[in-house]
Design an enzyme around this catalytic site. Structure first.
Site, PDB file in Angstrom:
ATOM      1  N   ARG A 100      85.669 -38.343  46.013  1.00  0.00           N
ATOM      2  CA  ARG A 100      84.776 -38.652  44.894  1.00  0.00           C
ATOM      3  C   ARG A 100      83.645 -39.574  45.321  1.00  0.00           C
ATOM      4  O   ARG A 100      82.547 -39.538  44.741  1.00  0.00           O
ATOM      5  CB  ARG A 100      85.585 -39.281  43.746  1.00  0.00           C
ATOM      6  CG  ARG A 100      84.817 -39.442  42.426  1.00  0.00           C
ATOM      7  CD  ARG A 100      85.745 -39.865  41.298  1.00  0.00           C
ATOM      8  NE  ARG A 100      85.057 -39.953  40.007  1.00  0.00           N
ATOM      9  CZ  ARG A 100      84.847 -41.083  39.333  1.00  0.00           C
ATOM     10  NH1 ARG A 100      85.292 -42.232  39.834  1.00  0.00           N
ATOM     11  NH2 ARG A 100      84.227 -41.077  38.174  1.00  0.00           N
TER      12      ARG A 100
ATOM     13  N   ILE B 269      78.786 -39.725  36.065  1.00  0.00           N
ATOM     14  CA  ILE B 269      79.857 -38.910  36.615  1.00  0.00           C
ATOM     15  C   ILE B 269      81.073 -39.246  35.755  1.00  0.00           C
ATOM     16  O   ILE B 269      81.385 -40.410  35.530  1.00  0.00           O
ATOM     17  CB  ILE B 269      80.117 -39.208  38.115  1.00  0.00           C
ATOM     18  CG1 ILE B 269      81.259 -38.324  38.656  1.00  0.00           C
ATOM     19  CG2 ILE B 269      80.381 -40.673  38.388  1.00  0.00           C
ATOM     20  CD1 ILE B 269      81.434 -38.412  40.177  1.00  0.00           C
ATOM     21  N   SER B 270      81.715 -38.218  35.219  1.00  0.00           N
ATOM     22  CA  SER B 270      82.787 -38.436  34.250  1.00  0.00           C
ATOM     23  C   SER B 270      83.969 -39.183  34.857  1.00  0.00           C
ATOM     24  O   SER B 270      84.220 -39.131  36.062  1.00  0.00           O
ATOM     25  CB  SER B 270      83.273 -37.097  33.692  1.00  0.00           C
ATOM     26  OG  SER B 270      82.302 -36.495  32.877  1.00  0.00           O
ATOM     27  N   GLN B 271      84.694 -39.856  33.984  1.00  0.00           N
ATOM     28  CA  GLN B 271      85.950 -40.501  34.347  1.00  0.00           C
ATOM     29  C   GLN B 271      86.901 -39.444  34.926  1.00  0.00           C
ATOM     30  O   GLN B 271      87.009 -38.344  34.390  1.00  0.00           O
ATOM     31  CB  GLN B 271      86.544 -41.118  33.083  1.00  0.00           C
ATOM     32  CG  GLN B 271      87.880 -41.790  33.241  1.00  0.00           C
ATOM     33  CD  GLN B 271      88.401 -42.301  31.899  1.00  0.00           C
ATOM     34  OE1 GLN B 271      87.714 -42.215  30.879  1.00  0.00           O
ATOM     35  NE2 GLN B 271      89.606 -42.816  31.909  1.00  0.00           N
TER      36      GLN B 271
END
Length: 218
Positions: free
Chosen positions: A40, A66-68
């Site tokens: 990530r 950027i999503s959890q």
């Protein structure tokens, strides 16, 4: 060109992240495996690398995030991806979600409203060996010329479920979309049983950036 490095420390942090996601209720082993394998931190500015494996959303510029990881895992689990599924992603963003879908064997079509993000991610993902079908435009309208899709995932909060997306979903297909106001949304899973029958389920509150476009927030 920036060299992409994945250290033992990063791998250890991903294992810890996977354990966290399991504790939060993610059960799909294929989804957990993909998150455990995908670095990530590659999707972060170097100054934020130390935060890459926290279960939090982070800004990526252009007013987007950027999503959890939990949210990525939750949406992906709801989609029930099978190898070969033709998937439409609304909101390319950093490309992290598209990469997870690719790793699960999906044929990914991803559309981004913001031109700078579209250009940046279209240039970046091939460096990872990931080559989805990229589009720039109004994701709230879907991509009619490429329809129908087995699965559709929306990674921005919508005021309502866009009719265009339901129309472009195959019978038997699944649409996962956060619906609500600007501050919080409920995650919706819609299954298209027939051309006229939609079965829907809703889940806990989430917070996404707004879905822009004709069938979004304008």
């Amino acid at each position: 060109m920036i060299k992409l490095e994945d250290s033992y420390s990063h791998k250890g942090q991903r294992k810890a992240l996977v354990r966290t996601l399991k504790k939060k209720g993610i059960m799909d082993e294929r989804v957990l495996e993909a998150i455990g394998l995908l670095p990530r931190h590659f999707f972060f500015d170097s100054a934020l690398h130390s935060h890459a494996y926290e279960d939090k959303a982070f800004p990526i510029g252009e007013g987007q995030t950027i999503s959890q990881p939990f949210t990525v895992a939750f949406q992906t689990e709801l989609l029930s991806i099978h190898p070969g599924d033709k998937v439409l992603e609304i909101g390319t963003g950093s490309g992290y979600q598209a990469t997870i879908l690719h790793m699960l064997g999906a044929e990914v079509h991803t559309i981004e409203y913001n031109l700078k993000l579209y250009q940046r991610t279209k240039k970046f993902l091939p460096r990872l060996g990931i080559k989805p079908h990229f589009y720039h435009g109004d994701g709230s309208l879907g991509i009619a010329e490429k329809a129908p899709f087995d699965k559709i995932i929306v990674t921005a909060g919508a005021p309502v479920v866009p009719k265009s997306l339901l129309k472009q979903l195959k019978v038997g297909g699944i649409l996962v979309i956060p619906v609500g106001d600007m501050k919080s949304q409920k995650m919706m899973k819609l299954v298209k049983k027939t051309s006229k029958q939609i079965i829907q389920e809703s889940y806990d509150q989430f917070a996404f950036v707004p879905l822009l476009g004709n069938e979004g927030w304008g």
